[in-house]
Design a protein around this motif. Sequence first.
Motif, PDB file in Angstrom:
ATOM      1  N   MET A   1     -74.891  57.572 -22.421  1.00 21.17           N
ATOM      2  CA  MET A   1     -74.425  58.507 -21.405  1.00 21.17           C
ATOM      3  C   MET A   1     -72.956  58.879 -21.645  1.00 21.17           C
ATOM      4  SD  MET A   1     -76.092  56.823 -17.950  1.00 21.17           S
ATOM      5  CE  MET A   1     -75.429  58.149 -16.930  1.00 21.17           C
ATOM      6  N   LYS A   2     -72.611  60.118 -21.302  1.00 21.89           N
ATOM      7  CA  LYS A   2     -71.237  60.566 -21.467  1.00 21.89           C
ATOM      8  C   LYS A   2     -70.357  59.938 -20.390  1.00 21.89           C
ATOM      9  CE  LYS A   2     -72.379  65.015 -23.579  1.00 21.89           C
ATOM     10  NZ  LYS A   2     -72.239  66.495 -23.487  1.00 21.89           N
ATOM     11  N   PRO A   3     -69.103  59.635 -20.735  1.00 19.33           N
ATOM     12  CA  PRO A   3     -68.211  59.037 -19.745  1.00 19.33           C
ATOM     13  C   PRO A   3     -67.859  60.012 -18.632  1.00 19.33           C
ATOM     14  CG  PRO A   3     -67.022  59.573 -21.754  1.00 19.33           C
ATOM     15  CD  PRO A   3     -68.466  59.788 -22.050  1.00 19.33           C
ATOM     16  N   ASP A   4     -67.635  59.479 -17.466  1.00 20.08           N
ATOM     17  CA  ASP A   4     -67.186  60.258 -16.326  1.00 20.08           C
ATOM     18  C   ASP A   4     -65.683  60.495 -16.485  1.00 20.08           C
ATOM     19  OD1 ASP A   4     -66.381  61.194 -13.792  1.00 20.08           O
ATOM     20  OD2 ASP A   4     -68.000  60.121 -12.802  1.00 20.08           O
ATOM     21  N   HIS A   5     -65.256  61.761 -16.407  1.00 17.78           N
ATOM     22  CA  HIS A   5     -63.842  62.087 -16.629  1.00 17.78           C
ATOM     23  C   HIS A   5     -63.026  62.149 -15.339  1.00 17.78           C
ATOM     24  CE1 HIS A   5     -64.558  62.678 -20.834  1.00 17.78           C
ATOM     25  NE2 HIS A   5     -65.430  63.639 -20.632  1.00 17.78           N
ATOM     26  N   SER A   6     -63.610  61.734 -14.227  1.00 17.77           N
ATOM     27  CA  SER A   6     -62.863  61.691 -12.970  1.00 17.77           C
ATOM     28  C   SER A   6     -62.118  60.365 -12.869  1.00 17.77           C
ATOM     29  CB  SER A   6     -63.817  61.836 -11.774  1.00 17.77           C
ATOM     30  OG  SER A   6     -63.164  61.473 -10.576  1.00 17.77           O
ATOM     31  N   PHE A   7     -60.793  60.437 -12.816  1.00 17.65           N
ATOM     32  CA  PHE A   7     -60.009  59.213 -12.733  1.00 17.65           C
ATOM     33  C   PHE A   7     -60.328  58.441 -11.458  1.00 17.65           C
ATOM     34  CE2 PHE A   7     -56.359  56.894 -11.103  1.00 17.65           C
ATOM     35  CZ  PHE A   7     -56.123  56.016 -12.149  1.00 17.65           C
ATOM     36  N   GLU A   8     -60.440  59.127 -10.351  1.00 19.15           N
ATOM     37  CA  GLU A   8     -60.645  58.420  -9.084  1.00 19.15           C
ATOM     38  C   GLU A   8     -62.001  57.723  -9.039  1.00 19.15           C
ATOM     39  OE1 GLU A   8     -58.535  60.126  -5.453  1.00 19.15           O
ATOM     40  OE2 GLU A   8     -58.918  61.933  -6.645  1.00 19.15           O
ATOM     41  N   ARG A   9     -63.034  58.335  -9.631  1.00 16.79           N
ATOM     42  CA  ARG A   9     -64.333  57.662  -9.680  1.00 16.79           C
ATOM     43  C   ARG A   9     -64.285  56.468 -10.643  1.00 16.79           C
ATOM     44  NH1 ARG A   9     -66.508  63.017  -9.169  1.00 16.79           N
ATOM     45  NH2 ARG A   9     -66.748  63.204 -11.436  1.00 16.79           N
ATOM     46  N   GLN A  10     -63.585  56.647 -11.753  1.00  9.15           N
ATOM     47  CA  GLN A  10     -63.429  55.533 -12.687  1.00  9.15           C
ATOM     48  C   GLN A  10     -62.659  54.379 -12.033  1.00  9.15           C
ATOM     49  OE1 GLN A  10     -64.581  54.883 -15.663  1.00  9.15           O
ATOM     50  NE2 GLN A  10     -65.338  56.834 -16.456  1.00  9.15           N
ATOM     51  N   LEU A  11     -61.627  54.718 -11.284  1.00 10.69           N
ATOM     52  CA  LEU A  11     -60.826  53.686 -10.618  1.00 10.69           C
ATOM     53  C   LEU A  11     -61.656  52.956  -9.566  1.00 10.69           C
ATOM     54  CD1 LEU A  11     -57.996  52.414 -10.434  1.00 10.69           C
ATOM     55  CD2 LEU A  11     -57.466  54.090  -8.653  1.00 10.69           C
ATOM     56  N   LYS A  12     -62.485  53.686  -8.848  1.00  8.92           N
ATOM     57  CA  LYS A  12     -63.361  53.069  -7.858  1.00  8.92           C
ATOM     58  C   LYS A  12     -64.339  52.112  -8.528  1.00  8.92           C
ATOM     59  CE  LYS A  12     -64.739  52.679  -3.579  1.00  8.92           C
ATOM     60  NZ  LYS A  12     -63.838  52.117  -2.538  1.00  8.92           N
ATOM     61  N   ASN A  13     -64.846  52.496  -9.682  1.00  7.16           N
ATOM     62  CA  ASN A  13     -65.746  51.608 -10.409  1.00  7.16           C
ATOM     63  C   ASN A  13     -65.023  50.345 -10.866  1.00  7.16           C
ATOM     64  OD1 ASN A  13     -68.386  51.158 -11.975  1.00  7.16           O
ATOM     65  ND2 ASN A  13     -66.841  50.964 -13.555  1.00  7.16           N
ATOM     66  N   LEU A  14     -63.774  50.497 -11.356  1.00  6.17           N
ATOM     67  CA  LEU A  14     -63.006  49.324 -11.765  1.00  6.17           C
ATOM     68  C   LEU A  14     -62.791  48.385 -10.582  1.00  6.17           C
ATOM     69  CD1 LEU A  14     -61.361  47.731 -13.857  1.00  6.17           C
ATOM     70  CD2 LEU A  14     -59.377  49.125 -13.219  1.00  6.17           C
ATOM     71  N   GLU A  15     -62.513  48.938  -9.414  1.00  7.77           N
ATOM     72  CA  GLU A  15     -62.344  48.105  -8.222  1.00  7.77           C
ATOM     73  C   GLU A  15     -63.596  47.264  -7.978  1.00  7.77           C
ATOM     74  OE1 GLU A  15     -61.205  48.582  -3.475  1.00  7.77           O
ATOM     75  OE2 GLU A  15     -62.119  50.254  -4.551  1.00  7.77           O
TER      76      GLU A  15
END
Length: 266
Positions: free
Chosen positions: A1-15
């Motif tokens: 799957m292609k990476p999601d380029h939304s920083f805020e969604r990526q940050l939420k996932n890291l949380e």
Amino acid sequence: MKPDHSFERQLKNLEHESNVIANYVYAEMAIQHAASKSKKLLSRLNRTRTFWIACKAAFQSAAYIALGRIFDLKSPYNVAALLNAMELELALFQKEALATRKRDGAAKDPAWLPEYLQRAYYPTKRDVERLRRKVAEYRKIYDRAIMPVRHQYLAHRQAHDHEKVQALFGKGKVGEMWRLSTFLLRLHLSLCELLLNGRKPVLRPVRYSVRAMYDSQSNRTGSHEYMVRDMKSLMSFIEAATPNPSIERTSSSGLRPLPAAAHVKR
């Protein structure tokens, strides 16, 4: 799957993932530490030995799998994709975007806002590269100690016999699991502070020793600290509880530390 380029969604996932990983790692280690401190508690745990073996194995496996989701470059949500999204969306961290977040929908700017914006930190690509180098340090630990176990034993079971499994787990150490899990917590906190408050993304130190947290009376925040405190409360309850004589010891060979399918090194 292609990476999601939304920083805020990526940050939420890291949380989410960093909290999950910290819970798994520190739940397992807190049980082990508590049992090592008290023969009475160890005796109590050995009354339901099979359950605690299963708990230890489940926590350990879940931590390895979750670390893979964060460091595997094929995952659409991973730490490399997070920093790529940060670089693509650097405008998200600049003065006007920060001012909008601080206004929080107010029609008039608060009096403190101009000075706040003047003192805030606005990142550049150099900050992203600095964070990438830090991630690369921890990726080396993942590649050596975590990925082989995840791919060859937990996910695909390429290793079967006991000696090979032990050799896979033996590539890592307990302290490295602590460092990996707390690094992700620190990274999330630093990026949140940058996004929400305009603070330079510095990875501030946190406690990572289970022993230090277990023996401390402080109420520091952090998923790993909460988990250690919760496990300490549970172990104290089990140790102080009145035994049920109907529960027989599942092992007749005396008191032993609780094992798992495999161990990382101390």
